[in-house]
Scaffold this active site. Structure first.
Site, PDB file in Angstrom:
ATOM      1  CB  CYS A  86      -2.901   1.891  -2.297  1.00 26.56           C
ATOM      2  SG  CYS A  86      -2.716   0.231  -1.643  1.00 26.56           S
ATOM      3  CB  CYS A  89       0.710   0.711  -0.736  1.00 23.04           C
ATOM      4  SG  CYS A  89      -0.077  -0.505  -2.634  1.00 23.04           S
TER       5      CYS A  89
END
Length: 330
Positions: A86, A89
């Protein structure tokens, strides 16, 4: 752990997972075992001053109850659901880690790798990551999803800390200022004559001068608001002041006759505590919070938090009462 009806705008009761007393006992055992093994995870964090590294932890499904739910009885726990693949993230997680360390023990960041913890992801109803939640006294509070500006995160964390302190009396963890990575401490104010003032308060208490003791403790707190000895002493002196002119029989008769009367129950709870019936006092006020609303409910909640101060945050009876309070508030 089974959150119910999770949404990004609601609060979910996790306290029903297990009785608070059982969970607290398990947490205490885990902390003791971690301390014996020289661990520095969440279990060890709650036992005293912790290094900044203990404020950011990795959690999984097996340890969620211990490392998140139980720790949340002492400090708000922020949950960061992330994954290695991700990209957003990778922007958000380092920012959360930095702000957590800057918060100096007022919050703990628990990171959840969704690839390794699919069940947790499903139970929280997460549709996309990064997703950030908080757990306070066993209660889940959705915070935000996706990458948000740093200032917004700061404001969100500040509100979280305020709610934890005002609603549940959570004061967080003590961070070891000498540990590597600890934020630089602000210059300490000149030490005041605290020993003399605190001694004066004790002398006043011994002499039955409760008003003098209250004023002496307030004088300390005016200069040093974080002085724990003065906070505890003030709470005790104010409690004694409230009950000194009560007629115990009349107070208890009024409480028995008016179970929904907040002032009658507050007065009886004060007497319970002075008499050493700590759990009865806490249970009485929790039950009164359950059957009241608005300003009346808030008055009872505030008195309960004041009684927590009299007993002390580390007492397991306070932790259990906080969990019970959370159940009736949400």
């Amino acid at each position: 752990m089974q959150p119910r009806n999770m949404s990004m705008s609601g609060v979910v009761d996790l306290a029903a997972v297990k009785a608070a007393g059982e969970a607290k006992a398990k947490a205490e055992q885990a902390r003791a075992e971690s301390a014996r093994q020289g661990g520095s995870g969440a279990g060890a964090a709650a036992s005293g001053a912790v290094p900044p590294s203990a404020l950011v932890i990795d959690v999984d499904e097996a340890g969620f109850e211990r490392d998140v739910l139980q720790l949340s009885n002492e400090v708000p726990v922020v949950l960061d659901f992330w994954a290695e693949w991700c990209e957003p993230c990778k922007q958000l997680s380092p920012l959360l880690e930095r702000l957590t360390v800057e918060a100096a023990g007022r919050v703990v960041l628990a990171k959840v790798d969704v690839d390794a913890n699919q069940m947790l992801m499903q139970q929280f109803g997460i549709q996309g990551i990064p997703a950030v939640f908080a757990v306070v006294a066993g209660q889940v509070l959705p915070l935000f999803q996706g990458v948000v500006p740093e200032q917004q995160i700061r404001e969100t964390l500040a509100q979280l800390v305020q709610v934890a302190e005002e609603r549940f009396g959570l004061i967080g963890l003590q961070v070891d200022p000498g540990a590597e990575g600890a934020p630089a401490a602000a210059a300490a104010p000149p030490a005041g004559p605290y020993d003399a003032l605190l001694e004066a308060a004790v002398v006043a208490l011994d002499a039955g001068d409760l008003g003098g003791a209250v004023q002496a403790y307030r004088n300390v707190l005016a200069d040093d608001p974080a002085n724990m000895e003065a906070k505890l002493g003030l709470a005790q002196a104010e409690l004694l002041s409230r009950v000194q002119h009560m007629n115990p029989q009349a107070v208890r008769e009024a409480a028995a006759a008016n179970p929904r009367d907040p002032q009658a129950q507050i007065a009886a709870a004060d007497l319970d505590l002075v008499g050493g019936h700590v759990e009865d006092a806490f249970g009485r006020l929790v039950d009164t919070v359950r059957v009241t609303a608005g300003d009346e409910r808030d008055a009872v909640r505030v008195r309960l938090l004041e009684l927590f101060e009299v007993i002390g945050a580390d007492d397991p009876r306070v932790s259990a009462a906080r969990t019970a309070l959370a159940r009736v508030l949400f």
